[in-house]
Motif scaffolding. Structure first.
Motif, PDB file in Angstrom:
ATOM      1  N   UNK A  35      41.375  37.968  50.139  1.00 44.18           N
ATOM      2  CA  UNK A  35      41.256  39.303  49.944  1.00 44.18           C
ATOM      3  C   UNK A  35      42.034  39.555  48.529  1.00 44.18           C
ATOM      4  N   UNK A  36      43.099  38.869  48.157  1.00 44.17           N
ATOM      5  CA  UNK A  36      43.736  39.335  47.033  1.00 44.17           C
ATOM      6  C   UNK A  36      43.036  39.056  45.652  1.00 44.17           C
ATOM      7  N   UNK A  37      42.620  37.866  45.880  1.00 41.20           N
ATOM      8  CA  UNK A  37      41.790  37.322  44.804  1.00 41.20           C
ATOM      9  C   UNK A  37      40.552  38.120  44.436  1.00 41.20           C
ATOM     10  N   UNK A  38      39.999  39.023  45.444  1.00 44.05           N
ATOM     11  CA  UNK A  38      38.982  39.772  45.418  1.00 44.05           C
ATOM     12  C   UNK A  38      39.127  40.885  44.882  1.00 44.05           C
ATOM     13  N   UNK A  39      40.366  41.379  44.711  1.00 42.47           N
ATOM     14  CA  UNK A  39      40.798  42.923  44.461  1.00 42.47           C
ATOM     15  C   UNK A  39      40.800  43.850  45.546  1.00 42.47           C
ATOM     16  N   UNK A  40      40.985  43.532  46.860  1.00 38.17           N
ATOM     17  CA  UNK A  40      40.801  44.189  48.022  1.00 38.17           C
ATOM     18  C   UNK A  40      42.197  44.939  48.209  1.00 38.17           C
TER      19      UNK A  40
ATOM     20  N   UNK B 183      32.376  46.164  44.421  1.00 44.82           N
ATOM     21  CA  UNK B 183      31.877  46.271  45.844  1.00 44.82           C
ATOM     22  C   UNK B 183      32.416  45.072  46.569  1.00 44.82           C
ATOM     23  N   UNK B 184      31.583  44.624  47.511  1.00 47.71           N
ATOM     24  CA  UNK B 184      31.894  43.553  48.115  1.00 47.71           C
ATOM     25  C   UNK B 184      31.607  42.047  47.415  1.00 47.71           C
ATOM     26  N   UNK B 185      30.934  42.198  46.118  1.00 50.66           N
ATOM     27  CA  UNK B 185      30.635  40.995  45.479  1.00 50.66           C
ATOM     28  C   UNK B 185      31.609  40.093  45.255  1.00 50.66           C
ATOM     29  N   UNK B 186      32.647  40.567  44.751  1.00 49.41           N
ATOM     30  CA  UNK B 186      33.786  39.760  44.391  1.00 49.41           C
ATOM     31  C   UNK B 186      34.315  38.892  45.556  1.00 49.41           C
ATOM     32  N   UNK B 187      34.305  39.762  46.722  1.00 47.55           N
ATOM     33  CA  UNK B 187      34.721  39.076  47.921  1.00 47.55           C
ATOM     34  C   UNK B 187      33.896  38.021  48.251  1.00 47.55           C
ATOM     35  N   UNK B 188      32.681  38.199  48.441  1.00 46.57           N
ATOM     36  CA  UNK B 188      31.561  37.392  48.820  1.00 46.57           C
ATOM     37  C   UNK B 188      31.687  36.053  47.794  1.00 46.57           C
ATOM     38  N   UNK B 189      31.625  36.253  46.500  1.00 46.90           N
ATOM     39  CA  UNK B 189      32.063  35.041  45.651  1.00 46.90           C
ATOM     40  C   UNK B 189      33.111  34.230  45.976  1.00 46.90           C
ATOM     41  N   UNK B 190      34.162  34.898  46.282  1.00 44.27           N
ATOM     42  CA  UNK B 190      35.487  34.267  46.480  1.00 44.27           C
ATOM     43  C   UNK B 190      35.246  33.367  47.948  1.00 44.27           C
ATOM     44  N   UNK B 191      34.924  34.173  48.867  1.00 42.97           N
ATOM     45  CA  UNK B 191      34.589  33.309  50.274  1.00 42.97           C
ATOM     46  C   UNK B 191      33.471  32.474  50.318  1.00 42.97           C
ATOM     47  N   UNK B 192      32.459  32.536  49.258  1.00 37.89           N
ATOM     48  CA  UNK B 192      31.444  31.209  49.249  1.00 37.89           C
ATOM     49  C   UNK B 192      32.271  30.019  48.870  1.00 37.89           C
ATOM     50  N   UNK B 193      33.295  30.028  47.926  1.00 39.45           N
ATOM     51  CA  UNK B 193      34.007  28.947  47.652  1.00 39.45           C
ATOM     52  C   UNK B 193      34.857  28.330  48.751  1.00 39.45           C
ATOM     53  N   UNK B 194      35.631  29.361  49.610  1.00 40.56           N
ATOM     54  CA  UNK B 194      36.430  29.076  50.411  1.00 40.56           C
ATOM     55  C   UNK B 194      35.662  28.346  51.759  1.00 40.56           C
ATOM     56  N   UNK B 195      34.336  28.738  51.751  1.00 39.03           N
ATOM     57  CA  UNK B 195      33.822  28.365  53.111  1.00 39.03           C
ATOM     58  C   UNK B 195      32.728  26.950  53.047  1.00 39.03           C
TER      59      UNK B 195
ATOM     60  N   UNK C 295      45.554  46.232  48.837  1.00 36.36           N
ATOM     61  CA  UNK C 295      46.416  45.549  49.771  1.00 36.36           C
ATOM     62  C   UNK C 295      46.653  46.278  51.040  1.00 36.36           C
ATOM     63  N   UNK C 296      46.587  47.501  50.985  1.00 31.23           N
ATOM     64  CA  UNK C 296      46.823  48.527  52.240  1.00 31.23           C
ATOM     65  C   UNK C 296      45.852  48.205  53.354  1.00 31.23           C
ATOM     66  N   UNK C 297      44.822  47.412  53.042  1.00 26.89           N
ATOM     67  CA  UNK C 297      43.800  47.055  53.945  1.00 26.89           C
ATOM     68  C   UNK C 297      44.075  45.690  54.575  1.00 26.89           C
ATOM     69  N   UNK C 298      44.978  45.023  53.770  1.00 31.08           N
ATOM     70  CA  UNK C 298      44.962  43.571  54.347  1.00 31.08           C
ATOM     71  C   UNK C 298      45.497  43.326  55.625  1.00 31.08           C
TER      72      UNK C 298
END
Length: 236
Positions: A87-92, A8-20, A94-97
């Motif tokens: 987005x890419x690292x989180x597996x979102x 779900x959103x978990x992978x994206x949240x984890x990636x963004x936590x590091x980015x931010x 690509x059509x949504x990017x």
């Protein structure tokens, strides 16, 4: 239905936590969590995909981390590739990017003090931008907005209220203001009028009322403490 990553959103949240890491206290991961939840709720109430809007919420403030690193103002468009990489690292999907990043850039260009931003290039991006915009505004209102304003004001050394600085007659401009309470009058009280969606406006009425009640109480307590209403902040 758009493809969701396995977590779900978990992978994206984890990636963004590091980015931010290093972003200021008003634009930290907690802010992103709240905006994502609000944006998803608004989108759902407006008959749209809450997941996609939450995705946009998690990448809408990459420029804030860049500002902390660089010590200057950074537009969201400057961080488009950093957000795309998240987005890419989180597996979102690509059509949504494209729609997500277009919506983030449109939201970043919008300012109530500068007028309406140019419309995003697609209906999907325009809808995401409206939901994200309202969620971001709502997080600056109500009890949460009060907490954020004083947390940020404390971090940059602003006083609670400075009668000598008062309130800018021309309203909000980017950057530090004379005091935290002045910021309420210059910006936060104006946010209700900038909400774009029916769902956002409904939530905004409640949160705006909390801002007004806080300012009334602050003014009353200032007068009690100083025995002087001439130096008190204006009534909301």
């Amino acid at each position: 239905m758009s493809r969701r990553p396995a977590g779900g959103l978990g992978p994206l949240r984890d990636v963004v936590a590091g980015d931010m890491a290093g972003a200021d206290v008003a634009h930290d991961l907690g802010h992103l969590d709240r905006v994502a939840g609000l944006a998803a709720r608004i989108a759902s109430r407006e008959g749209h995909d809450g997941f996609v809007t939450a995705v946009a919420a998690y990448v809408h403030d990459h420029h804030r981390a860049a500002e902390a690193r660089l010590g200057r103002s950074v537009a969201p468009a400057e961080c488009r590739e950093a957000a795309r990489d998240a987005l890419r690292r989180s597996g979102i999907d690509e059509g949504l990017h494209g729609p997500v990043l277009d919506a983030v850039e449109a939201t970043g260009r919008y300012s109530f003090s500068a007028g309406e931003a140019p419309a995003p290039p697609s209906e999907q991006a325009a809808a995401i931008a409206a939901f994200l915009h309202d969620a971001d505004m709502l997080d600056a209102m109500g009890a949460t907005g009060i907490a954020r304003a004083f947390a940020y004001g404390g971090a940059i050394g602003e006083p609670l209220w400075d009668p000598a600085a008062a309130v800018r007659a021309d309203g909000y401009r980017s950057g530090p203001t004379g005091s935290v309470v002045a910021h309420f009058h210059e910006k936060l009280l104006r946010l209700r009028g900038e909400l774009r969606t029916d769902a956002g406006r409904t939530m905004g009425e409640r949160r705006h009322a909390v801002l007004e009640e806080f300012l009334r109480r602050f003014r009353d307590e200032w007068i009690e403490s100083h025995d002087d209403d001439a130096t008190a902040p204006p009534a909301p």
